[in-house]
Design a protein around this motif. Structure first.
Motif, PDB file in Angstrom:
ATOM      1  N   LEU A 190      -7.931  -4.746  -7.815  1.00 58.57           N
ATOM      2  CA  LEU A 190      -6.468  -4.712  -7.855  1.00 58.57           C
ATOM      3  C   LEU A 190      -5.923  -5.923  -8.604  1.00 58.57           C
ATOM      4  O   LEU A 190      -6.569  -6.965  -8.679  1.00 58.57           O
ATOM      5  CB  LEU A 190      -5.893  -4.729  -6.438  1.00 58.57           C
ATOM      6  CG  LEU A 190      -5.985  -3.450  -5.615  1.00 58.57           C
ATOM      7  CD1 LEU A 190      -5.259  -3.651  -4.291  1.00 58.57           C
ATOM      8  CD2 LEU A 190      -5.410  -2.249  -6.335  1.00 58.57           C
TER       9      LEU A 190
ATOM     10  N   GLU B 294      -0.715  -7.006  -6.324  1.00 60.91           N
ATOM     11  CA  GLU B 294      -1.018  -5.927  -5.366  1.00 60.91           C
ATOM     12  C   GLU B 294      -1.896  -6.473  -4.237  1.00 60.91           C
ATOM     13  O   GLU B 294      -1.701  -6.142  -3.072  1.00 60.91           O
ATOM     14  CB  GLU B 294      -1.753  -4.779  -6.080  1.00 60.91           C
ATOM     15  CG  GLU B 294      -0.862  -3.989  -7.022  1.00 60.91           C
ATOM     16  CD  GLU B 294      -1.655  -3.006  -7.879  1.00 60.91           C
ATOM     17  OE1 GLU B 294      -1.196  -1.877  -8.055  1.00 60.91           O
ATOM     18  OE2 GLU B 294      -2.740  -3.384  -8.379  1.00 60.91           O
TER      19      GLU B 294
ATOM     20  N   ASN C  74       0.259  -8.384  -1.805  1.00 64.92           N
ATOM     21  CA  ASN C  74       1.015  -7.538  -0.879  1.00 64.92           C
ATOM     22  C   ASN C  74       0.150  -7.078   0.294  1.00 64.92           C
ATOM     23  O   ASN C  74       0.561  -7.129   1.445  1.00 64.92           O
ATOM     24  CB  ASN C  74       1.548  -6.291  -1.608  1.00 64.92           C
ATOM     25  CG  ASN C  74       2.675  -6.644  -2.553  1.00 64.92           C
ATOM     26  OD1 ASN C  74       3.284  -7.709  -2.421  1.00 64.92           O
ATOM     27  ND2 ASN C  74       2.940  -5.780  -3.506  1.00 64.92           N
TER      28      ASN C  74
ATOM     29  N   TYR D 251      -0.180   2.394   1.646  1.00 68.56           N
ATOM     30  CA  TYR D 251      -1.403   2.150   0.885  1.00 68.56           C
ATOM     31  C   TYR D 251      -2.335   3.353   0.990  1.00 68.56           C
ATOM     32  O   TYR D 251      -2.742   3.732   2.089  1.00 68.56           O
ATOM     33  CB  TYR D 251      -2.123   0.905   1.422  1.00 68.56           C
ATOM     34  CG  TYR D 251      -1.315  -0.363   1.295  1.00 68.56           C
ATOM     35  CD1 TYR D 251      -0.899  -0.808   0.043  1.00 68.56           C
ATOM     36  CD2 TYR D 251      -0.968  -1.098   2.422  1.00 68.56           C
ATOM     37  CE1 TYR D 251      -0.150  -1.969  -0.080  1.00 68.56           C
ATOM     38  CE2 TYR D 251      -0.215  -2.256   2.301  1.00 68.56           C
ATOM     39  CZ  TYR D 251       0.188  -2.692   1.054  1.00 68.56           C
ATOM     40  OH  TYR D 251       0.934  -3.829   0.940  1.00 68.56           O
TER      41      TYR D 251
END
Lengths: 244, 184
Positions: free
Chosen positions: A21, A25, A28, A8
């Motif tokens: 985001l 995303e 995650n 990241y």
């Protein structure tokens, strides 16, 4: 664990914090956050910074007296109804207050009232009078008040220094071909050596560009490179600023 | 009927412009840390906005349109100031020593001082996002830059601020553990 931290970028973590985001995303990152201590630390740091910036400007100092030209545009009716309008800023205390005042109110007493740190008897009271208009009642008031301050302080044997700064249309006060007050200004300058008249060079060059003729100033008029800079400098040096 | 509707809309927009005064001033102050300049910039912004209200195509975008005008006023000011900048009269932006910083323990002052030290582009992005809560897309529109640039400037700004602020905080708490880790 290490893999997820490095995968990241800072941009991505910031976007996560700012809710920028896409949902997968976000999912995650949320998933990795459960187990990744370093990722938690990085996000925690960014979050702290974000909160600190937000808190630092929650309360900001009150606005200073706005520029008279724009104010006039916004509140023309009020200004006309009130007659002559003065805006006063007590420079030593930062923003001190603002008032619309009638023409016959004495600026000397008002300026003294808003000034927190009164000069001692040995120190000179320094006043910057700023004029941006050539309306006769303003110019008359400016000269009347200047004379009044100088003579009152002279009588009391207290020190005072006055600088009259002219820009915009106020420049006409100091133009030898336009001013009706040449003799009066010359008399004042002869009588008081603690009085300076100053014209803004930028305003002069604007007039020159517009008319194609050079601007001739009254004798002994000094020139400031730019009015705003002059006002800010004088305020930093503790001058009382009065815009007429 | 159409005319009446348009007049009502104009009136509403003018009110919304006036309602934005505080936000505009706060942002302008965060950029320059000068109440006089911030006040002048906001007055100029609002005067321009009221004058050009007919140019606003999408009423939903009033806020970013207004802040875009503020950015232009700021640029204009910066451009004119450049010609007359008197370097002798300039004060150092950060005249505080590290010792006095530790002693003041004043988060607000330190944050503002750190914001002052940021590059102008980073300062604008971080204040628009963190203080005014604009989205990245809105900031991109306000500053007329790509969203990617908004993200990279914001990231650099927050990292720099973390370097300034969190190291100070850790030193104050006398923690033995290093607080910073720069991730490239």
């Amino acid at each position: 664990m290490t893999r997820s931290t490095t995968q990241y970028s800072d941009e991505m973590l910031n976007a996560y914090l700012d809710n920028e985001l896409h949902s997968d995303e976000r999912k995650n990152i949320l998933h990795d956050l459960r187990t990744d201590k370093e990722l938690q630390d990085r996000l925690c740091q960014l979050e702290q910074v974000r909160n600190m910036v937000s808190i630092a400007y929650h309360e900001v100092p009150d606005p200073a007296m706005p520029d008279d030209n724009t104010r006039r545009g916004l509140t023309r009716k009020t200004a006309v109804a009130a007659g002559a309008v003065f805006a006063i800023v007590g420079a030593l205390a930062g923003w001190m207050g603002h008032s619309y005042l009638k023409q016959d109110t004495s600026l000397v007493s008002l300026a003294n009232q808003v000034q927190v740190n009164q000069p001692s008897s040995t120190q000179a009271w320094k006043v910057l009078l700023h004029v941006t208009s050539d309306e006769p009642h303003r110019l008359e008031t400016l000269l009347n008040e200047t004379e009044k301050i100088l003579s009152e302080y002279d009588n009391r044997q207290q020190k005072v220094a006055i600088q009259v700064l002219a820009n915009g249309k106020g420049l006409n006060l100091l133009r030898s071909d336009k001013s009706k007050y040449g003799k009066r200004i010359a008399d004042l300058q002869k009588k008081y050596d603690n009085l300076i008249f100053m014209a803004c060079a930028k305003a002069m060059s604007r007039v020159q560009q517009k008319t194609g003729n050079s601007v001739e100033l009254l004798p002994a008029t000094q020139i400031a490179p730019n009015a705003l800079g002059e006002v800010l400098d004088k305020q930093r040096q503790g001058w009382t600023y009065i815009k007429i | 009927m159409g005319l009446l509707k348009s007049l009502c809309l104009q009136r509403e927009l003018k009110q919304r412009i006036a309602d934005n005064h505080k936000r505009l001033y706060r942002t302008a102050y965060a950029w320059c840390h000068d109440t006089h300049l911030a006040s002048d910039l906001v007055q100029e912004t609002m005067a321009k906005a009221l004058k050009r209200i007919g140019q606003l195509r999408d009423a939903e975008k009033l806020d970013s349109w207004l802040f875009g005008i503020l950015v232009n006023c700021w640029r204009d000011h910066f451009r004119t100031q450049k010609e007359t900048l008197d370097i002798d009269g300039l004060e150092l932006t950060d005249s505080q020593t590290p010792e006095t910083q530790y002693h003041t323990q004043d988060i607000v002052k330190n944050v503002r001082r750190s914001i002052e030290r940021l590059a102008e582009g980073q300062r604008q992005v971080v204040t628009l996002v963190d203080i005014e809560g604009f989205s990245y897309a809105e900031v991109a529109e306000i500053l007329a830059i790509p969203v990617g640039t908004v993200m990279s400037r914001l990231s650099r700004a927050r990292q720099t601020l973390a370097d300034y602020l969190l190291s100070y905080k850790t030193a104050g708490e006398a923690s033995s553990k290093p607080a910073l880790r720069r991730v490239k």
